[in-house]
Design an enzyme around this catalytic site. Sequence first.
Site, PDB file in Angstrom:
ATOM      1  N   CYS B 129      55.885  46.140  99.907  1.00 18.47           N
ATOM      2  CA  CYS B 129      54.872  47.197  99.454  1.00 18.47           C
ATOM      3  C   CYS B 129      55.583  48.479  99.261  1.00 18.47           C
ATOM      4  CB  CYS B 129      53.905  47.340 100.476  1.00 18.47           C
ATOM      5  SG  CYS B 129      52.897  48.762 100.365  1.00 18.47           S
ATOM      6  N   CYS B 132      53.561  51.813 100.443  1.00 19.31           N
ATOM      7  CA  CYS B 132      53.218  52.127 101.711  1.00 19.31           C
ATOM      8  C   CYS B 132      53.641  50.902 102.660  1.00 19.31           C
ATOM      9  CB  CYS B 132      51.853  52.292 101.892  1.00 19.31           C
ATOM     10  SG  CYS B 132      51.147  52.886 103.378  1.00 19.31           S
ATOM     11  N   SER B 133      52.722  50.194 103.040  1.00 14.78           N
ATOM     12  CA  SER B 133      53.086  49.180 104.115  1.00 14.78           C
ATOM     13  C   SER B 133      52.145  48.097 104.179  1.00 14.78           C
ATOM     14  CB  SER B 133      52.989  49.727 105.452  1.00 14.78           C
ATOM     15  OG  SER B 133      51.586  50.493 105.611  1.00 14.78           O
ATOM     16  N   CYS B 134      51.630  47.589 102.932  1.00 11.12           N
ATOM     17  CA  CYS B 134      50.620  46.615 103.098  1.00 11.12           C
ATOM     18  C   CYS B 134      51.410  45.454 103.375  1.00 11.12           C
ATOM     19  CB  CYS B 134      50.234  46.198 101.471  1.00 11.12           C
ATOM     20  SG  CYS B 134      48.883  47.558 101.139  1.00 11.12           S
TER      21      CYS B 134
END
Lengths: 217, 230
Positions: B129, B132-134
């Site tokens: 991702c 971000c941090s998906c």
Amino acid sequence: MNGIHDMGGMQDMGPIKYENNEPVFHATWEGRVYAMSAAVTATRKLRLGLRPPIENLSAAEYLRMTYYELWLTSLTERLVASGLVTRAELESGRAAPGSTKAAVAVSPAGAVAAIFQVPARREESVTPRFQAGQPVRARNINPVTHTRLPRYARGRVGTIYRDHGVFGFMDTNAYGLSDKPQHLYSVRFSARELWGEQAAPQDSVFVDLYDDHLEHA
Amino acid sequence: MDTSRRDFLTGAATVAGIAASGDVAHAEDHHQELPSDVALRVKSLESLLVEKGIVDSAALDALVDAYEHKIGPRNGARVVARAWVDPAYKQRLLANGTAAIAELGYGGSNGVDLRVLENSATVHNLVVCTLCSCYIWAILGLPPVWYKSAPYRSRAIIDPRGVLSEFGTVLPENVEVRVWDSTAEQRYLVLPEPPAGTEGLSEEALAALVTRDAMIGVAKVTPPQTGGRG
């Protein structure tokens, strides 16, 4: 926003630091920040998404902070922006005298159930602008607001690999603005289209992009 | 660690609430032992939100407990092992990941939208991702720090083979690498190749071999005797 968070393709960020047997949370407060964010989100009273406040930080602040420090910053900004707490209350740590108790807190069972409820897919019937197999170009847009179209893909030509169906448009609904339900696609770019001759000819990058991110190529 | 210093800071925390004196701010360097500035701010925020009726502390406890004890890579490993031993399940998993993990009790009716990506001798999938941090929280739990860090997010997309080699995964040149950037609400899980020589193993024994890293796509599943990390 062309911020530091949009870092796909940067090359000077250092080695990947791997931690063996990594704990879920590295400190108690990290778990509380995660849980408060989840529990407040589950009240459905927030009018601002997680990411805009994080993306508004300066690049230096963004890189300095740990992941859950970023979340804490976002949570406080979202609480204020949504009218749930005031900055004075955040500073004092106490509810303002005479302020009403919100009574919106979700139960333990409700909060855990909400982990699995990600209301992103929409039931609306929307005509897709593109079909699988079709060539598309990611639009060259540079909004100063939140967008899910990363910089490295803008202006590049790919192929619709798969239509995921109809989803809320996060570029706008992150601000509580129009949800603009539209088709979301997996778009396949050849690695060479994105990175040039240094990339292996058979490699590719798949990016999930919305109708509003794409134009006919 | 200096006990009097810890006592001082604990006392300061109690008396001053979120006040960040120079000493308390300095405690960030020792966050394992000392209440840091950020820990104090978090405590203060929680008590404010409880006082205002916005969160219930018991709900926070339940969420932390869910991720520390119930939701995590072992769930994903069970999905992978089932796909390895049950070809019909594997077909359903690849066709509709969301429905197939629900068969094993993961996800939910209004849950995550999951696509499963099959690794083979000729195709290697890797999930990142960049923005971000998906991550597929529902069956892998919360992502590790490296997955959310700038080095991985920036380089996985432009130099996947270099990143893979940092994880000890060296691919033959002719393998096709597919990097999946989770930019929206579609989630991805890599279905790794079963390691050679494990044909007779039970589903449970196979699940024990499957690592989080293999389900992100940065590692392969190794046979039991050589071990693996993550």
